[in-house]
Write an enzyme that holds these catalytic residues in place. Structure first.
Site, PDB file in Angstrom:
ATOM      1  N   ASN A   9     -30.873 -18.788 -85.312  1.00 11.58           N
ATOM      2  CA  ASN A   9     -31.948 -19.076 -86.270  1.00 11.58           C
ATOM      3  C   ASN A   9     -33.130 -19.614 -85.466  1.00 11.58           C
ATOM      4  O   ASN A   9     -33.113 -20.764 -85.043  1.00 11.58           O
ATOM      5  CB  ASN A   9     -31.454 -20.121 -87.285  1.00 11.58           C
ATOM      6  N   LYS A  11     -36.014 -20.322 -86.446  1.00  7.87           N
ATOM      7  CA  LYS A  11     -36.917 -21.154 -87.263  1.00  7.87           C
ATOM      8  C   LYS A  11     -38.369 -20.702 -87.025  1.00  7.87           C
ATOM      9  O   LYS A  11     -38.602 -19.529 -86.748  1.00  7.87           O
ATOM     10  CB  LYS A  11     -36.714 -22.634 -86.961  1.00  7.87           C
ATOM     11  N   HIS A  97     -30.772 -22.762 -96.380  1.00 11.76           N
ATOM     12  CA  HIS A  97     -30.761 -23.656 -95.207  1.00 11.76           C
ATOM     13  C   HIS A  97     -31.212 -25.043 -95.662  1.00 11.76           C
ATOM     14  O   HIS A  97     -32.055 -25.170 -96.544  1.00 11.76           O
ATOM     15  CB  HIS A  97     -31.705 -23.090 -94.141  1.00 11.76           C
ATOM     16  N   GLU A  99     -33.195 -27.066 -94.449  1.00 13.66           N
ATOM     17  CA  GLU A  99     -34.652 -27.283 -94.381  1.00 13.66           C
ATOM     18  C   GLU A  99     -35.343 -26.671 -95.599  1.00 13.66           C
ATOM     19  O   GLU A  99     -36.338 -27.204 -96.095  1.00 13.66           O
ATOM     20  CB  GLU A  99     -35.199 -26.699 -93.060  1.00 13.66           C
ATOM     21  N   GLU A 169     -23.298 -26.611 -92.414  1.00 17.18           N
ATOM     22  CA  GLU A 169     -24.273 -27.263 -91.547  1.00 17.18           C
ATOM     23  C   GLU A 169     -24.527 -28.676 -92.058  1.00 17.18           C
ATOM     24  O   GLU A 169     -25.367 -28.879 -92.952  1.00 17.18           O
ATOM     25  CB  GLU A 169     -25.588 -26.491 -91.560  1.00 17.18           C
ATOM     26  N   GLY A 175     -30.469 -30.112 -85.485  1.00 22.05           N
ATOM     27  CA  GLY A 175     -31.617 -30.445 -84.641  1.00 22.05           C
ATOM     28  C   GLY A 175     -31.626 -31.882 -84.165  1.00 22.05           C
ATOM     29  O   GLY A 175     -32.646 -32.362 -83.670  1.00 22.05           O
ATOM     30  N   SER A 214     -26.508 -28.503 -83.953  1.00 21.09           N
ATOM     31  CA  SER A 214     -26.530 -28.896 -82.537  1.00 21.09           C
ATOM     32  C   SER A 214     -25.409 -28.262 -81.716  1.00 21.09           C
ATOM     33  O   SER A 214     -24.871 -28.894 -80.808  1.00 21.09           O
ATOM     34  CB  SER A 214     -26.532 -30.424 -82.416  1.00 21.09           C
TER      35      SER A 214
HETATM   36  C1  PEP Z   1     -29.974 -24.550 -87.769  1.00 18.47           C
HETATM   37  O1  PEP Z   1     -31.188 -24.569 -87.849  1.00 18.47           O
HETATM   38  O2  PEP Z   1     -29.339 -23.856 -88.551  1.00 18.47           O
HETATM   39  C2  PEP Z   1     -29.320 -25.347 -86.732  1.00 18.47           C
HETATM   40  C3  PEP Z   1     -28.026 -25.433 -86.748  1.00 18.47           C
HETATM   41  O3  PEP Z   1     -30.144 -25.957 -85.800  1.00 18.47           O
HETATM   42  P1  PEP Z   1     -29.662 -26.686 -84.440  1.00 18.47           P
HETATM   43  O4  PEP Z   1     -28.655 -25.777 -83.774  1.00 18.47           O
HETATM   44  O5  PEP Z   1     -30.916 -26.813 -83.633  1.00 18.47           O
HETATM   45  O6  PEP Z   1     -29.073 -27.988 -84.822  1.00 18.47           O
END
Ligand code: PEP
Length: 255
Positions: A9, A11, A97, A99, A169, A175, A214
């Site tokens: 992803n 973003k 997601h 976000e 998630e 992040g 992460s």
């Molecule tokens: C994500 O945006 O779905 C995500 C898991 O980000 P990160 O790996 O940077 O934590």
């Protein structure tokens, strides 16, 4: 048997030249040293879907989008429909997601409508669920995840479950550099599996469950070794070819 799946992803990151370099490295590395049955996808920002899709043609990497409208067409300025995503070569789309849920106030009802819109257009929805830190600390993680999941999948047909992907998630891990331990992630994944089987029957066993939050080249192997973790949804680390490839290879080893 479920294939492992690793999705990047991006973003709101990237620009034409950098995307080209990143995609060229991924495609070349996977061609020189394939990852077997691991499915790999990348989700660039919407404006780059077409160009990245052209570059991915003939490769093993699938194209995905980060979001879609729940509507089919019409006066929805700034939105992109599921049919448009199919038209530019997408196979999958991230839905719900955290976000999108927190910054753009997408609720369970809208996430459900987007999941259905994706499925009806022939896309694979990558449905994201996950609890906040406060919800985990108050012991609500499993309930929150089950509620988000049921809201989106309760009305689906059996053949639609065959195209569904669920990504767990935890919001506190996205992040932040904080990863759920493999045991914490497995506990939630096992719960998601139980709920899916309750709602969908045996077909729920085939739904690929991804962990996201992460994930990096160092922690991927341990996470993917857990029985209900079928791969990852990767944010930051998907922007670096070597890291993303290392994560795909960890999935191949675990698979
Ligand atoms: C994500 O945006 O779905 C995500 C898991 O980000 P990160 O790996 O940077 O934590």
């Amino acid at each position: 048997m479920r294939n492992a799946l690793v999705i990047g992803n991006w973003k709101m990151n990237g620009e034409t030249a950098a995307n080209h370099t990143l995609v060229a490295s991924l495609v070349e590395s996977l061609e020189v040293s394939p990852v077997g049955s691991v499915e790999v996808g990348i989700c660039p920002p919407a404006v780059y879907l077409h160009s990245v899709g052209l570059q991915l043609e003939g490769s093993v990497v699938s194209l995905g989008a980060q979001n879609l409208s729940e509507h089919n067409a019409g006066a929805y300025t700034g939105e992109v429909s599921a049919a448009m995503l199919r038209d530019v070569g997408c196979h999958m789309v991230i839905v719900g997601h955290s976000e999108r849920r927190s910054l753009y106030h997408e609720d369970d009802e809208q996430v459900a409508a987007k999941t259905l819109a994706a499925l009806r257009a022939g896309l694979k929805p990558v449905l994201c669920v996950g609890e906040t830190l406060a919800q985990r600390e108050s012991g609500e993680a499993l309930d929150v995840v089950a509620r988000q999941l049921c809201a989106a999948v309760s009305g689906l047909e059996a053949d639609e479950f065959e195209r569904l992907v669920v990504a767990y998630e935890p919001v506190w891990a996205i992040g932040t550099g904080k990863t759920a331990s493999p045991e914490q992630a497995q506990e939630v994944h096992a719960h998601i599996r139980t709920v899916l089987v309750r709602v969908a029957g045996v077909v729920g066993q085939n739904v690929q469950l991804l962990y996201g939050g992460s994930v990096n080249a160092d922690n991927a192997a341990e996470l993917f070794a857990k029985p209900d973790i079928d791969g990852g949804l990767i944010g930051g680390a998907s922007l670096k070819a070597n890291d993303f490839i290392a994560i795909c290879r960890a999935a191949a080893v675990a698979g």
